[in-house]
Design an enzyme around this catalytic site. Structure first.
Site, PDB file in Angstrom:
ATOM      1  N   GLY A  32      -0.031  -6.089   0.837  1.00 11.20           N
ATOM      2  CA  GLY A  32      -0.955  -6.345  -0.266  1.00 11.20           C
ATOM      3  C   GLY A  32      -0.618  -7.077  -1.761  1.00 11.20           C
ATOM      4  CB  ALA A  63      -0.936  -0.117   1.398  1.00  6.06           C
ATOM      5  CD  GLU A 121       0.821  -6.007   5.614  1.00 10.56           C
ATOM      6  OE1 GLU A 121       1.871  -6.863   6.070  1.00 10.56           O
ATOM      7  OE2 GLU A 121       0.271  -6.308   4.658  1.00 10.56           O
ATOM      8  CD  GLU A 162      -2.790  -9.032   2.634  1.00  6.91           C
ATOM      9  OE1 GLU A 162      -2.763  -7.999   2.266  1.00  6.91           O
ATOM     10  OE2 GLU A 162      -3.290  -9.527   3.762  1.00  6.91           O
TER      11      GLU A 162
END
Ligand code: NAD
Length: 655
Positions: A69, A30, A92, A72
């Site tokens: 992300g 992000a 994170e 992921e």
């Protein structure tokens, strides 16, 4: 991407898909600047669900860094192939968060609970090879990532699709899980995200993907608006902002490739290693063959340990060792671009060394000192070129610690400071530019912090109680344990140096002096504030008696002191001194101080540094404590003008 997945589903001609990225990297996570803003649709978890549920097999082709992300997305594909140099990770927790798009639920489904717990709770990245071993990826490309990914995708046509979310996870005994969680929380030292992330990973063994993801989302949203996450984001940006020093925009650094190091003691050896690691040509000198040999052995030892632990190959060690030359005397430093000294902490010694260097070094060479406390202006004035003199204050061990204080005098040239910044970047260190004062930013604040810790001893606390309170606060070690590790003699020498000019009204605690006089210099002598049995620190009744006797001598009635009081008093001491540093314009910005304390002194990053945290605690409350201390502790503890005015006007450090 969502539209493309929908197309793939609809288009009967498409049988399998490769998901690859253009540019330098696969999706790298992000944009942290977006965190404060309302998310826009489609949300990442929905896109990722669409990938996982797609009716055609999707292969992730990973190059660069698949982080957060991005990782992921890769986890939800049906197979993964990566370039040899690629890395993957869920970092994170480093920003006080947990993965928010299925990472905690899908990762254990691929690599198992143990590995997932470790990766998610530390935020560590793994390189392709390890990822393959763990099962996080299925293949490493040998030549052409995209071609090989397409081949892989073709192999999957007609076979049942392996959906990550449908994989089952081997559970863990409740007691083993509880032990893991406790371990994660202990290592996190007060940071909450690692424990929360670990709890979520453990759920993957018991809950279907959908339910696990709902729990993950809840936790993610709660953490995103937490103080800890705000502090860690502040730390992240501050670490980058420190390098942009007002007034130095557009100033070109001098070209530096050849480094001279004077003194091969603790710091000199570490500094030589730091430069050799970064590819510089290093020459280190000493006053005698004997001292030189000791330094050489110290350097070799550091590298050998790195090889033994597998962090370095023998070839790389040899390459780095070959970058370091050795000599006796400074005469052979004449071709150097920058010379840094790490000799004894004594003004006269440093001045005479700089005078001698001045005579040997060519014009334009930068003369740097690693002094901890001395007045660098006086060192510069010993030369004919004070504009080339600068402080480069490394922290011990110099090849490990990230912080570098760059200390400029009134006469240091702007391009010399810019060169310091450039060097820090090449050494991968975090530089903070400051001006001259006793102890610069970090050691000056540390001195206050230590004094206050010693006052607490006289009033009723014991060293292990102060250390425990500050370790609970989030410091890796309390001040007395640190002092034992570093050796009590350094501060002792400084106290003796300052004794003649010390304000007689200043509150002075002599417990440390007595320990030193008794030969208790810390771990290296087997005892200091603690005693050491087999390397383990233990409360020593001798020290307890010394502390109690000191209280008695001062006529102080000992009382129980709570951890909260210890923490509040130390915080007030740090914030007040930090304000004085700002008042005197030793640094221009609060963030410079926060970065120094987080990267040089173990101030917990999840608190954002003393000044970021002060805004949250409230400046009026802190001023109240400072005033109380000033009344109790006398000269040196007066409230900083900047703290008084900020508290009165309501202006925060970070408006
Ligand atoms: P040290 O005693 O381990 O090393 C000093 C070395 O300098 C010795 O090997 C000595 O032989 C050599 N030396 C002395 N005079 C010399 C000269 N004229 N020419 C060449 N070599 C000479 O000390 P240290 O702990 O490495 O500290 C060195 C400097 O770094 C001091 O100024 C200290 O304040 C500063 N510093 C120390 C630390 C720390 O944690 N130890 C941290 C930051 C800065």
């Amino acid at each position: 991407m969502l539209a493309a997945i929908e197309d793939v589903d609809r288009d009967a001609r498409i049988e399998a898909v490769v998901l690859a990225c253009a540019g330098r990297t696969f999706v790298a996570g992000a944009d942290i600047r977006e965190f404060g803003q309302p998310p826009r649709e489609p949300h990442l978890p929905d896109v990722i669900d669409a990938i996982e549920n797609c009716s055609k097999a999707i292969v992730a082709a990973i190059h660069g860094t698949a982080l957060g992300g991005g990782c992921e997305i890769a986890l939800a594909c049906h197979a993964r192939i990566a370039e040899p140099g690629a890395s993957l990770g869920l970092p994170e927790v480093k920003l006080g968060l947990v993965p928010g798009a299925g990472g905690t639920q899908r990762l254990p489904r691929l690599v198992g609970l143990d590995a997932a717990l470790e990766l998610v709770s530390t935020g560590r990245n793994v390189k392709a090879e390890e990822a393959l071993r763990l099962g996080l990826i299925d293949r490493i490309a040998t030549k052409d990532l995209r071609q090989e990914a397409m081949g892989f995708a073709r192999e999957l046509i007609g076979k049942p699709i392996r959906r990550t979310g449908k994989q089952s996870v081997v559970g863990m005994e409740a007691s083993a899980a509880a032990a893991k969680l406790a371990e994660v929380n202990r290592k996190a030292r007060g940071a909450q995200a690692p424990g929360k992330a670990a709890e979520l990973v453990l759920l993957a063994a018991n809950l279907p993907l959908k339910d696990g993801m709902a729990r993950e989302r809840e936790t993610f949203l709660a953490l995103r608006s937490s103080d800890q996450s705000a502090a860690l984001r502040h730390a992240f940006f501050a670490e980058r902002e420190v390098t942009r020093v007002p007034g130095l925009e557009g100033v070109a650094p001098r070209s530096v490739q050849k480094i001279g190091v004077v003194g091969a003691g603790t710091m000199g050896s570490g500094i030589a290693i730091a430069f050799a690691d970064a590819g510089f040509d290093v020459r280190i000198v000493e006053t005698s063959e004997q001292a030189l040999a000791a330094g050489q052995a110290r350097i070799a030892d550091v590298y050998d340990k790195q090889v033994a632990s597998g962090r370095l190959t023998a070839d790389v060690r040899d390459e780095r060792l070959a970058r370091i030359g050795y000599g006796v005397g400074i005469d052979t430093l004449s071709d150097r671009d920058l010379v840094i000294e790490a000799v004894f902490e004594d003004l006269a010694v440093k001045q005479s060394l700089f005078r001698a260097l001045d005579a040997v070094l060519r014009p334009g060479t930068i003369l740097a000192t690693n002094t901890s406390y001395l007045d660098i202006s006086l060192i510069g004035d010993a030369t004919s070129r004070p504009s080339d003199v600068v402080g480069l204050h490394f922290f011990s061990p110099a090849h490990v610690m990230k912080l570098l204080e760059i200390v400029r005098t009134e006469k240091t040239a702007a391009d010399v400071v810019a060169t310091g910044l450039d060097i820090a970047k090449r050494l991968r260190k975090i530089p903070v530019v400051c001006r001259v004062c006793d102890g610069f930013v970090g050691n000056r604040i540390l001195s206050r912090y230590r004094l206050q810790a010693e006052y607490l001893l006289e009033e009723g606390a014991l060293p292990h109680e102060v250390d425990a309170a500050l370790e609970t606060f989030g410091f890796p070690m309390g001040p007395f344990a640190v002092s034992d590790l570093a050796g009590l003699d350094i501060a002792w020498a400084r106290r003796k140096r300052l004794a003649p000019t010390r304000d007689p009204r200043e509150r002075y605690v002599d417990i440390a002096d007595r320990l030193c006089e008794a030969g208790r210099l810390g771990r290296k002598t087997g005892a200091g504030w603690y005693r050491y049995e087999g390397g383990k620190r233990e409360v020593d009744p001798v020290v307890t008696a010394l502390v109690e006797e000191s209280s008695q001598r001062r006529g102080l009635t000992r009382r129980p002191i709570s951890p909260e009081e210890i923490q509040a008093r130390i915080r007030a001491a740090m914030v007040n001194e930090a304000c004085k540093i700002l008042d005197e314009r030793i640094v221009e910005r609060p963030l410079d101080i926060d970065v120094v304390m987080m990267h040089g002194y173990g101030y917990p990053a999840w608190r954002g540094g003393p000044l970021f945290e002060a805004d949250r605690v409230g400046l009026e409350a802190i001023l109240g404590q400072v005033k109380e201390r000033a009344a109790q502790d006398g000269p040196g503890w007066e409230p900083a003008a900047g703290l008084v005015s900020r508290a009165a006007s309501g202006v925060r450090f970070y408006p």
